[in-house]
Design a protein around this motif. Structure first.
Motif, short mmCIF file in Angstrom:
data_model
loop_
_atom_site.label_atom_id
_atom_site.label_comp_id
_atom_site.label_asym_id
_atom_site.label_seq_id
_atom_site.Cartn_x
_atom_site.Cartn_y
_atom_site.Cartn_z
N VAL A 13 -4.64 4.01 -8.90
CA VAL A 13 -4.78 2.92 -7.95
C VAL A 13 -3.53 2.05 -8.01
O VAL A 13 -3.21 1.49 -9.07
CB VAL A 13 -6.02 2.06 -8.26
CG1 VAL A 13 -6.11 0.90 -7.27
CG2 VAL A 13 -7.28 2.91 -8.20
N GLU A 14 -2.85 1.95 -6.86
CA GLU A 14 -1.68 1.09 -6.78
C GLU A 14 -2.10 -0.30 -6.34
O GLU A 14 -3.08 -0.47 -5.61
CB GLU A 14 -0.65 1.63 -5.77
CG GLU A 14 -0.11 3.01 -6.06
CD GLU A 14 -0.86 4.09 -5.32
OE1 GLU A 14 -0.28 5.17 -5.08
OE2 GLU A 14 -2.03 3.86 -4.96
N LYS A 45 -2.35 -0.26 -21.62
CA LYS A 45 -3.06 -0.74 -20.43
C LYS A 45 -3.25 0.37 -19.41
O LYS A 45 -3.79 0.12 -18.32
CB LYS A 45 -2.28 -1.90 -19.80
CG LYS A 45 -2.23 -3.14 -20.66
CD LYS A 45 -1.53 -4.28 -19.94
CE LYS A 45 -1.53 -5.53 -20.80
NZ LYS A 45 -0.86 -6.67 -20.13
N ASN A 46 -2.78 1.58 -19.77
CA ASN A 46 -2.95 2.73 -18.87
C ASN A 46 -2.34 2.45 -17.49
O ASN A 46 -2.91 2.81 -16.45
CB ASN A 46 -4.43 3.09 -18.72
CG ASN A 46 -4.66 4.60 -18.74
OD1 ASN A 46 -3.86 5.37 -19.25
ND2 ASN A 46 -5.78 5.02 -18.17
N THR A 47 -1.19 1.81 -17.50
CA THR A 47 -0.58 1.32 -16.26
C THR A 47 0.93 1.55 -16.28
O THR A 47 1.57 1.43 -17.33
CB THR A 47 -0.87 -0.18 -16.07
OG1 THR A 47 -2.30 -0.37 -16.03
CG2 THR A 47 -0.27 -0.70 -14.78
N GLN A 53 -3.51 6.00 -3.55
CA GLN A 53 -3.74 5.85 -2.12
C GLN A 53 -2.60 5.11 -1.42
O GLN A 53 -2.52 5.07 -0.20
CB GLN A 53 -5.06 5.11 -1.86
CG GLN A 53 -4.99 3.59 -1.94
CD GLN A 53 -4.77 3.07 -3.35
OE1 GLN A 53 -4.90 3.79 -4.34
NE2 GLN A 53 -4.44 1.79 -3.45
N GLY A 54 -1.73 4.50 -2.21
CA GLY A 54 -0.57 3.82 -1.66
C GLY A 54 -0.77 2.33 -1.50
O GLY A 54 -1.89 1.84 -1.34
N SER A 81 2.03 -2.00 -9.26
CA SER A 81 1.41 -1.40 -10.44
C SER A 81 0.66 -0.14 -10.07
O SER A 81 0.19 0.01 -8.93
CB SER A 81 0.43 -2.39 -11.08
OG SER A 81 1.07 -3.60 -11.44
N CYS A 82 0.53 0.73 -11.04
CA CYS A 82 -0.20 1.99 -10.87
C CYS A 82 -1.12 2.12 -12.07
O CYS A 82 -0.65 2.34 -13.19
CB CYS A 82 0.78 3.15 -10.80
SG CYS A 82 0.03 4.80 -10.82
#
Length: 127
Positions: free
Chosen positions: A5-6, A76-78, A119-120, A21-22
């Protein structure tokens, strides 16, 4: 559900900054190289930047070198893309993608088959 998720896109004036962020859910990014890609209306998708799973290697498209910085926080898995000195030609939908690849490699080539895509998020640079 496994997904990326961006977030963080928006409208900014030329010369301004944004950080996108992703975030991953359902899996850990620790074992994945992450790429950022963008697509402007009427144009082909292009690779912007990537970072290896170890964080030890990064790549940038020539058009963003010196202005964009990619980083990751595995706790943070980001993954982040800091964008400075933004130009109108940076306007596009920005996507992140994850490729399972342990080590110090990554690619911004658009023909690489990434495992997951977000999804952008729209980034618009305009006065």
């Amino acid at each position: 559900q496994l997904q990326l998720v961006e977030s963080g896109g928006g409208l900014v004036q030329p010369g301004g900054s944004l950080r996108v962020s992703c975030a991953a859910s359902g899996f850990t990014l620790r074992y994945y190289a992450i790429g950022w890609f963008r697509q402007a209306p009427g144009k082909a998708r292009e690779g912007v930047s990537c970072i290896s799973s170890s964080g030890g290697r990064t790549n940038y498209a020539d058009s963003v070198k010196g202005r964009f910085t990619i980083s990751r926080d595995n706790a943070k898995n980001t993954v982040y893309l800091q964008m400075n000195s933004l130009k109108p030609e940076d306007t596009a939908v920005y996507y992140c993608a994850a490729l399972r690849m342990i080590g110090s490699m990554c690619s911004i080539a658009t023909d690489v088959e990434y495992d997951y895509w977000g999804q952008g998020t729209q980034v618009t640079v305009s006065s």
